[in-house]
Write an enzyme that holds these catalytic residues in place. Structure first.
Site, PDB file in Angstrom:
ATOM      1  N   LYS A  33      45.342 -20.877  20.650  1.00  0.00           N
ATOM      2  CA  LYS A  33      44.847 -19.891  21.727  1.00  0.00           C
ATOM      3  C   LYS A  33      43.272 -19.939  21.686  1.00  0.00           C
ATOM      4  O   LYS A  33      42.834 -19.423  20.556  1.00  0.00           O
ATOM      5  CB  LYS A  33      45.700 -18.878  22.227  1.00  0.00           C
ATOM      6  CG  LYS A  33      44.977 -18.009  23.152  1.00  0.00           C
ATOM      7  CD  LYS A  33      45.799 -16.642  23.204  1.00  0.00           C
ATOM      8  CE  LYS A  33      44.997 -15.800  24.315  1.00  0.00           C
ATOM      9  NZ  LYS A  33      45.700 -14.136  24.416  1.00  0.00           N
ATOM     10  N   GLU A  64      48.987  -6.288  -0.001  1.00  0.00           N
ATOM     11  CA  GLU A  64      49.747  -6.984  -1.190  1.00  0.00           C
ATOM     12  C   GLU A  64      49.179  -6.871  -2.388  1.00  0.00           C
ATOM     13  O   GLU A  64      49.775  -7.046  -3.756  1.00  0.00           O
ATOM     14  CB  GLU A  64      50.535  -7.975  -0.558  1.00  0.00           C
ATOM     15  CG  GLU A  64      51.492  -7.896   0.534  1.00  0.00           C
ATOM     16  CD  GLU A  64      52.250  -9.474   0.760  1.00  0.00           C
ATOM     17  OE1 GLU A  64      53.432  -9.277   0.914  1.00  0.00           O
ATOM     18  OE2 GLU A  64      51.400 -10.354   1.223  1.00  0.00           O
ATOM     19  N   THR A  99      46.177 -16.147   3.132  1.00  0.00           N
ATOM     20  CA  THR A  99      45.213 -15.157   2.605  1.00  0.00           C
ATOM     21  C   THR A  99      43.968 -15.847   1.926  1.00  0.00           C
ATOM     22  O   THR A  99      42.960 -15.612   1.970  1.00  0.00           O
ATOM     23  CB  THR A  99      46.045 -14.416   1.236  1.00  0.00           C
ATOM     24  OG1 THR A  99      47.164 -13.790   2.064  1.00  0.00           O
ATOM     25  CG2 THR A  99      45.260 -13.547   0.743  1.00  0.00           C
ATOM     26  N   ALA A 100      44.362 -16.851   1.345  1.00  0.00           N
ATOM     27  CA  ALA A 100      43.173 -17.692   0.782  1.00  0.00           C
ATOM     28  C   ALA A 100      42.261 -18.195   1.778  1.00  0.00           C
ATOM     29  O   ALA A 100      40.920 -18.098   1.802  1.00  0.00           O
ATOM     30  CB  ALA A 100      43.545 -18.912  -0.160  1.00  0.00           C
ATOM     31  N   ARG A 141      55.861 -13.732  15.023  1.00  0.00           N
ATOM     32  CA  ARG A 141      56.852 -12.663  14.914  1.00  0.00           C
ATOM     33  C   ARG A 141      56.454 -11.601  15.996  1.00  0.00           C
ATOM     34  O   ARG A 141      55.157 -11.432  16.056  1.00  0.00           O
ATOM     35  CB  ARG A 141      56.931 -11.902  13.512  1.00  0.00           C
ATOM     36  CG  ARG A 141      57.997 -12.828  12.688  1.00  0.00           C
ATOM     37  CD  ARG A 141      57.839 -12.103  11.413  1.00  0.00           C
ATOM     38  NE  ARG A 141      58.701 -12.871  10.473  1.00  0.00           N
ATOM     39  CZ  ARG A 141      58.889 -12.490   9.219  1.00  0.00           C
ATOM     40  NH1 ARG A 141      58.319 -11.393   8.846  1.00  0.00           N
ATOM     41  NH2 ARG A 141      59.577 -13.343   8.431  1.00  0.00           N
ATOM     42  N   GLN A 146      52.709 -13.082   9.835  1.00  0.00           N
ATOM     43  CA  GLN A 146      53.761 -14.176   9.428  1.00  0.00           C
ATOM     44  C   GLN A 146      54.175 -15.049  10.762  1.00  0.00           C
ATOM     45  O   GLN A 146      54.146 -14.409  11.892  1.00  0.00           O
ATOM     46  CB  GLN A 146      54.690 -13.349   8.855  1.00  0.00           C
ATOM     47  CG  GLN A 146      54.399 -12.844   7.604  1.00  0.00           C
ATOM     48  CD  GLN A 146      54.525 -13.519   6.389  1.00  0.00           C
ATOM     49  OE1 GLN A 146      54.379 -14.753   6.373  1.00  0.00           O
ATOM     50  NE2 GLN A 146      54.495 -12.970   5.200  1.00  0.00           N
ATOM     51  N   ARG A 156      40.574 -18.133  24.216  1.00  0.00           N
ATOM     52  CA  ARG A 156      40.589 -17.382  25.529  1.00  0.00           C
ATOM     53  C   ARG A 156      39.119 -18.128  26.139  1.00  0.00           C
ATOM     54  O   ARG A 156      39.065 -18.121  27.527  1.00  0.00           O
ATOM     55  CB  ARG A 156      40.194 -15.752  25.338  1.00  0.00           C
ATOM     56  CG  ARG A 156      40.308 -14.980  26.806  1.00  0.00           C
ATOM     57  CD  ARG A 156      40.544 -13.639  26.429  1.00  0.00           C
ATOM     58  NE  ARG A 156      42.031 -13.458  26.192  1.00  0.00           N
ATOM     59  CZ  ARG A 156      42.756 -12.380  25.788  1.00  0.00           C
ATOM     60  NH1 ARG A 156      41.944 -11.381  25.494  1.00  0.00           N
ATOM     61  NH2 ARG A 156      43.665 -12.175  25.770  1.00  0.00           N
TER      62      ARG A 156
END
Length: 425
Positions: A399, A219, A195-196, A362, A343, A401
């Protein structure tokens, strides 16, 4: 129903063709665009005559329609009520717009009655129809691409047109900067600093007048994000905002007001919203386009796992794939850059080398497929309190592209929520 129909415009188009058949190839319409079925039949008959090189006149059209006496009367009336062909393009647009409104209305009603994944996707596609047909001719040629290519090859400023800087030179070299039409995934374990990191990039883009920035936070409140930005700008411990009256000196209080004034004037917006949707993101992009028409645009979303989706999905990964695919579509449609935080799974904790890999994201399959670039954040001191690399964070570009992959190290001053480039000897 007046917003969904266009009877006068339909009559005008058909009458204009009868007055001047040469305009027929320029009319970008199909029979389904017409609301009145008889008008659709007439236009279809016109298409048949034109494709067979038969003159587009009242007699030929009358015969093509079956030779009813009523046909001849109505076709003659069409010619009489159309005094000129000068406005045929405008009338064709009225017909297309009415058709698109009908499609949206029908699709929305279908979705409300049955909010399935298929109906959601059908509604999304219909909502994006507005300018598709008008832009078809522009999209077919290479002139616009050629112009941009010449600028990039020969014009120093042209090469930078589509790119925003992260504010970190070495990271820009690996990423190629932040480019429009890109979906960039930034992933890390909780509390590593993603986030920072995203806020630092957003602030840098807005502060350098590279572009307009909107940060979606599911959040953190707008107030807490503002405190983080102030700590960054002032290089002051973020904990002081719990009791600023007692913990800030008189000088720091003045600095805080100056810093806040500076931040408030930037093209930087915070959207603190629980469970933001893709539609929320699209609305914000449209607002920014109107408010900052001359600036490039960066959207930061914190984070993917907290985004909401309309519709039902059999598996969570299908929902995530629908969201990332839609966000990539927005990036391309509106020519913006979207940085999406995500995450990492706990699987990374079970390896000796805990540096993330693409498989650690995830629901990684859809995310990796839709993303143009994927960057991981890794801190050795996150796992090892005695690390010699305290305060050093690795940005691992796994990655890219249209470019290279690699790792860039930055200094992370956690108490200031601030990242800075390391000195290179």
């Amino acid at each position: 129903m007046s917003n969904f129909t266009s009877n006068e415009a339909e009559q005008s188009i058909l009458g204009a063709v009868l007055l001047d058949p040469s305009i027929f190839p320029e009319i970008n319409l199909n029979p389904e665009h017409f609301f009145t079925q008889y008008h659709a039949d007439v236009f279809k008959a016109m298409q048949t005559l034109y494709s067979n090189n038969i003159p587009l006149d009242i007699i030929s059209l009358y015969q093509q329609l079956g030779g009813s006496g009523n046909d001849l009367v109505y076709l003659t009336q069409l010619s009489d009520v159309t005094p000129t062909t000068a406005n045929f393009a405008y009338h064709a647009k009225i017909i297309r717009d009415a058709y698109n409104r009908r499609k949206k209305h029908t699709s929305a009603s279908t979705f409300l009655n049955d909010p399935s994944a298929d109906n959601e996707q059908a509604l999304r596609e219909v909502l994006l129809l507005d300018d598709e047909e008008e832009n078809n001719d522009e999209q077919r040629g290479f002139l616009d691409v050629g112009t941009k290519l010449v600028e990039k090859i020969y014009d120093e400023n042209g090469a930078k047109t589509d790119t925003m800087s992260t504010g970190y030179t070495h990271l820009d070299r690996v990423l190629g900067g932040l480019q429009h039409e890109e979906l960039i995934i930034v992933a890390a374990r909780p509390s590593v600093g993603k986030t920072a990191f995203a806020l630092n990039i957003g602030f840098n883009v807005a502060n350098c007048e590279d572009g307009a920035v909107s940060v979606f936070s599911a959040e953190m409140s707008k107030e807490k994000i503002t405190y983080r930005l102030l700590s960054n700008l002032m290089a002051i411990d973020a904990s002081v905002w719990k009791d600023p009256y007692n913990r800030l000196s008189v000088e720091d209080k003045d600095r805080a007001l100056r810093a806040f004034t500076h931040i408030s004037k930037l093209p930087l917006n915070i959207v603190a919203k629980s469970g933001p949707s893709v539609m929320d993101v699209e609305k914000e992009i449209i607002r920014n386009k109107k408010e900052y028409p001359d600036l490039k645009q960066l959207i930061v979303i914190d984070y993917l796992g907290l985004m909401s989706s309309v519709g039902k999905y059999e598996r969570h990964d299908l929902k995530i794939g629908a969201i990332t695919g839609a966000l990539k579509g927005l990036a391309v449609k509106y020519q913006v850059c979207i940085v999406l935080l995500s995450q990492l799974s706990r699987g990374v904790e079970n390896r000796q080398d805990k540096r993330p890999m693409l498989s650690d994201i995830r629901d990684s399959g859809n995310i990796e497929q839709d993303a143009d670039k994927v960057a991981f954040l890794y801190r050795d001191d996150y796992y090892n309190r005695d690390s010699e690399l305290d305060g050093i964070i690795e940005i691992i570009v796994a990655k890219n592209r249209d470019g290279t992959t690699g790792t860039v190290e930055l200094a992370f001053m956690k108490k200031f929520s601030k990242f800075r480039s390391l000195k290179v000897n």
